[in-house]
Enzyme design. Structure first.
Site, PDB file in Angstrom:
ATOM      1  CG  ASN A 221      -0.320  -0.318   2.532  1.00  0.00           C
ATOM      2  OD1 ASN A 221       0.556   0.483   2.948  1.00  0.00           O
ATOM      3  ND2 ASN A 221      -0.408  -1.387   3.145  1.00  0.00           N
ATOM      4  CG  ASP A 292      -7.611  -4.893   4.834  1.00  0.00           C
ATOM      5  OD1 ASP A 292      -7.120  -4.881   6.057  1.00  0.00           O
ATOM      6  OD2 ASP A 292      -8.093  -3.829   4.212  1.00  0.00           O
TER       7      ASP A 292
END
Length: 409
Positions: A221, A292
């Site tokens: 990310n 996630d």
């Protein structure tokens, strides 16, 4: 580390007294004066006769904007402002730095001798003291020098250890004066540390997790790790014992901050488990952005585009929820949200005990738009209180977060 120390005026309103003894490292102390002034401090300088042989006092005066006190120019018109006198300079100091500290000067200071302006000023000051030795390797390692350093530590002085490398005398070994950023950060820590954070164990996680797909590709990310690094710096300056667990190296930080390099979520978890302590829980600031999902299977080697075809179906599985699964910490959760309508409600869930929540004592909410930026604004949550910091540099926001926790803890 220079840029991280000068982002906000850490030493605004503080008076630093720099004592400069005879060493080739004197030229580095000119840069130290500049750095301390950039940090907001007023700096007065006292030079020994030996120091004046390497660098003229005029150079320090041009940078500090105060008269340099030497053995030959001491004045006694104490009613005049900024009188260059060992008593007035000593009394005005919030902290005393001896840099460089030669072997001869260390011997004098350890025995309380006052045969020059430098040693007299040192003895006349009640302020905290930092020593930065600089000398030949054998002179530093000599039993006499080590005995003097031990005595000075016992008297309350902090010693910033010298560096190892090629010295001016062509010897290779320990003895080069510490980097000026290490000296300046030690100075700031002495002045900014408080009772709440002093020697308190704190773990900070930062950066984004990196989940390998194959030997060259990954899922990650945009987390820069900046806020985590600035928070770790603020905690260390407040006196905490800080461990920073991060996938990113976003800033140079003081050597006193323990750094642990990680990549995957499992790496973060394993690193955190070594610091769990249910009987005396350390603070955990969980800033790391953990993916996630992660690939179900990691492929060995590099996947070839021609083998994958025009479309690639990558099967992923849900990653472990680290903040929920760890225990033995006072947990401070961080929540980055892009939806202003539901952001507060989503952040408040972290305060609930597991398995519904994460069991956090505090939650810090910020907008995803601040990722990678130098500025931030954080909303702090407890079960009963909400407080929003000023929008500002991430180091300043870090101090505001810590002030809030001190008041609420």
């Amino acid at each position: 580390m220079l840029s991280s120390l000068t982002q906000i005026p850490l030493l605004e309103g503080k008076n630093v007294l720099l004592l400069v003894s005879g060493s080739i490292a004197v030229y580095k102390s000119l840069d130290l004066v500049r750095l301390l002034r950039k940090m907001g401090a007023s700096v007065r300088v006292v030079m020994s006769k030996g120091a004046c042989q390497f660098v003229q006092p005029l150079s320090f005066e041009a940078l500090s904007h105060f008269q340099v006190l030497t053995d030959t120019n001491e004045k006694w018109a104490l009613s005049e402002g900024d009188c260059a006198n060992h008593i007035s300079y000593a009394q005005s100091a919030d902290i005393v730095i001896v840099a460089p500290a030669s072997a001869n000067t260390l011997a004098k200071l350890a025995q309380g001798l006052t045969d020059n302006a430098l040693s007299a000023t040192f003895l006349a000051s009640k302020a905290p003291k930092i020593l930065a030795p600089a000398m030949n390797t054998q002179m530093f390692l000599a039993k006499q020098t080590q005995h003097n350093l031990k005595r000075l530590r016992a008297l309350g002085c902090e010693v910033v250890a010298p560096q190892s490398g090629l010295l001016a005398c062509n010897a290779v070994g320990v003895g080069a004066m510490a980097d000026i950023t290490e000296i300046a950060s030690s100075c700031a820590r002495k002045l900014l540390a408080n009772d709440f954070w002093h020697n308190k164990k704190v773990v900070v996680t930062g950066g984004g997790s990196i989940e390998a797909v194959d030997s060259v590709r990954c899922i990650s990310n945009f987390s820069s790790g900046l806020q985590a690094h600035f928070l770790a710096l603020a905690l260390w300056l407040k006196g905490a014992q800080v461990v920073l667990i991060s996938s990113k190296n976003a800033l140079e930080l003081p050597s006193g901050i323990e750094r642990v390099k990680v990549q995957s979520a499992n790496d973060y978890l394993e690193a955190l488990k070594t610091h769990e302590n249910p009987s005396n829980p350390p603070f955990l600031f969980m800033l790391a952005a953990i993916s996630d999902y992660k690939p179900k299977n990691r492929h060995e080697g590099k996947l070839k585009k021609q083998d994958l075809g025009p479309f690639w179906d990558l099967e992923c599985v849900q990653n472990i929820d680290i903040l929920q699964s760890v225990s033995g910490f006072h947990k401070v959760g961080f929540k980055a949200e892009s939806d202003p309508i539901h952001a507060l409600a989503n952040a408040q869930k972290l305060l609930d005990p597991p398995p519904q929540g994460k069991g956090c004592k505090f939650v810090c909410l910020n907008d995803t738009s601040t990722l990678g930026q130098d500025t931030n604004q954080i909303t702090l949550l407890t079960p009963h209180t909400t407080y929003t910091t000023h929008k500002g540099h991430k180091l300043q926001v870090s101090f505001e977060v810590l002030d809030f926790i001190e008041k609420m803890a």
